[in-house]
Scaffold this motif. Structure first.
Motif, PDB file in Angstrom:
ATOM      1  N   LYS A 132       0.862  -1.212  -0.143  1.00  0.00           N
ATOM      2  CA  LYS A 132      -0.030   0.015   0.052  1.00  0.00           C
ATOM      3  C   LYS A 132       0.832   1.237  -0.112  1.00  0.00           C
ATOM      4  N   ASP A 145     -18.388  10.744   6.060  1.00  0.00           N
ATOM      5  CA  ASP A 145     -19.306  10.744   5.009  1.00  0.00           C
ATOM      6  C   ASP A 145     -20.402   9.601   5.289  1.00  0.00           C
ATOM      7  N   CYS A 174     -11.685   1.501   8.261  1.00  0.00           N
ATOM      8  CA  CYS A 174     -11.387   2.847   7.744  1.00  0.00           C
ATOM      9  C   CYS A 174     -11.055   3.112   6.326  1.00  0.00           C
ATOM     10  N   ASN A 175     -11.786   3.678   5.782  1.00  0.00           N
ATOM     11  CA  ASN A 175     -11.113   4.215   4.316  1.00  0.00           C
ATOM     12  C   ASN A 175     -11.032   5.859   4.328  1.00  0.00           C
ATOM     13  N   ASN A 176      -9.723   6.276   4.510  1.00  0.00           N
ATOM     14  CA  ASN A 176      -9.210   7.459   4.799  1.00  0.00           C
ATOM     15  C   ASN A 176      -9.591   8.406   3.504  1.00  0.00           C
ATOM     16  N   GLU A 177      -9.662   7.708   2.206  1.00  0.00           N
ATOM     17  CA  GLU A 177      -9.710   8.902   1.173  1.00  0.00           C
ATOM     18  C   GLU A 177     -11.377   9.352   1.194  1.00  0.00           C
ATOM     19  N   ASN A 178     -12.257   8.480   1.362  1.00  0.00           N
ATOM     20  CA  ASN A 178     -13.584   8.981   1.069  1.00  0.00           C
ATOM     21  C   ASN A 178     -14.392   9.051   2.444  1.00  0.00           C
ATOM     22  N   ARG A 179     -13.590   8.652   3.625  1.00  0.00           N
ATOM     23  CA  ARG A 179     -14.026   8.976   5.073  1.00  0.00           C
ATOM     24  C   ARG A 179     -15.289   7.937   5.429  1.00  0.00           C
ATOM     25  N   THR A 180     -15.102   6.836   4.917  1.00  0.00           N
ATOM     26  CA  THR A 180     -16.076   5.747   5.281  1.00  0.00           C
ATOM     27  C   THR A 180     -15.880   4.805   6.342  1.00  0.00           C
ATOM     28  N   ILE A 207      -8.638   8.072  10.675  1.00  0.00           N
ATOM     29  CA  ILE A 207      -8.747   9.191   9.705  1.00  0.00           C
ATOM     30  C   ILE A 207      -7.548  10.290   9.837  1.00  0.00           C
ATOM     31  N   ARG A 219      -3.257   7.029   9.550  1.00  0.00           N
ATOM     32  CA  ARG A 219      -3.270   5.835   8.972  1.00  0.00           C
ATOM     33  C   ARG A 219      -2.709   4.474   9.565  1.00  0.00           C
TER      34      ARG A 219
END
Length: 231
Positions: A18, A153, A167-173, A199, A202
């Motif tokens: 990653k 989001d 957690c998906n940092n890019e789309n804040r889900t 968030i 990472r």
């Protein structure tokens, strides 16, 4: 992101490359699966060398998971034990024209049509668990988000095999394991803060620990309680 697999003796390790700076090793319940998140610029041999230095720790973690108490397979019958927010309840199955659930004292009463199979009753309970966890998560997020000066989001509840949350940092889900609803509210709170901190940071590094200490000072206690509870 690319995924590779390594075998070191009797260990099988999933390696995900990653855009991160440091290696991160995890051993996941319920089966002791081993994963590594690696910077993209590392080669597989460098990850292998790192893992050889961690075999003792991995084995200890897998042993702890293997010895952890587990819930048995559910038959969805009256007087069967089920958990909700850290407390043990007895299931009561009652025939009804439409499916719904009520909770009172130490009983979860499952009102189900006569033709419902075990699988359908389990799905009915899971749907109720999901709804209840969504309510709990909503309240906890409303509490922590303004304190941490964050926005999210969306969040969801799903069945997850190896994690309590993600957690998906890019789309804040955020995603949360439906099994959390069986755990004490303090443990759910720990997972919520853990994912929110991701968030901001990472990786599980020194900064991550500093942020966890800031926003949930007793997080280590809640983590231990969660890890010691039945899977």
């Amino acid at each position: 992101m690319r995924t590779e697999h390594l075998e070191i003796g009797d260990l099988e390790v999933e390696v995900k490359f990653k855009p991160i700076k440091n290696l991160h090793l995890s051993v996941h319940p319920p089966h002791g699966k081993v994963t590594v998140s690696s910077p993209e610029y590392f080669d597989l041999e460098k990850v292998r060398v790192y893992l050889t230095t961690k075999i003792g720790w991995i084995k200890r973690e897998q042993k702890k998971i293997a010895n952890q108490e587990r819930e048995g397979e559910k038959l969805m019958i009256t007087r069967e034990s089920h958990y909700f927010l850290g407390k043990r309840y007895l299931l009561k199955v009652t025939e009804a024209k439409r499916p719904y659930i009520e909770i009172h004292h130490h009983v979860i009463e499952l009102f189900s049509p006569a033709h419902y199979t075990t699988v359908q009753k389990q799905k009915q309970l899971d749907n109720w668990y999901r709804k209840e966890l969504n309510t709990v998560l909503g309240k906890l997020l409303m509490h922590h988000l303004p304190i941490m000066n964050l926005t999210v989001d969306t969040y969801s509840v799903r069945k997850m095999k190896t994690k309590w949350g993600s957690c998906n940092n890019e789309n804040r889900t955020l995603n949360f394991n439906i099994e959390l609803i069986k755990k004490p509210i303090e443990c759910i709170d720990y997972i919520v803060v853990h994912e929110l901190v991701h968030i901001l940071e990472r990786n599980h590094n020194k900064n991550f620990i500093i942020l966890m200490d800031r926003y949930l000072p007793n997080w280590r206690t809640q983590k231990k309680i969660l890890n010691d509870l039945p899977i």
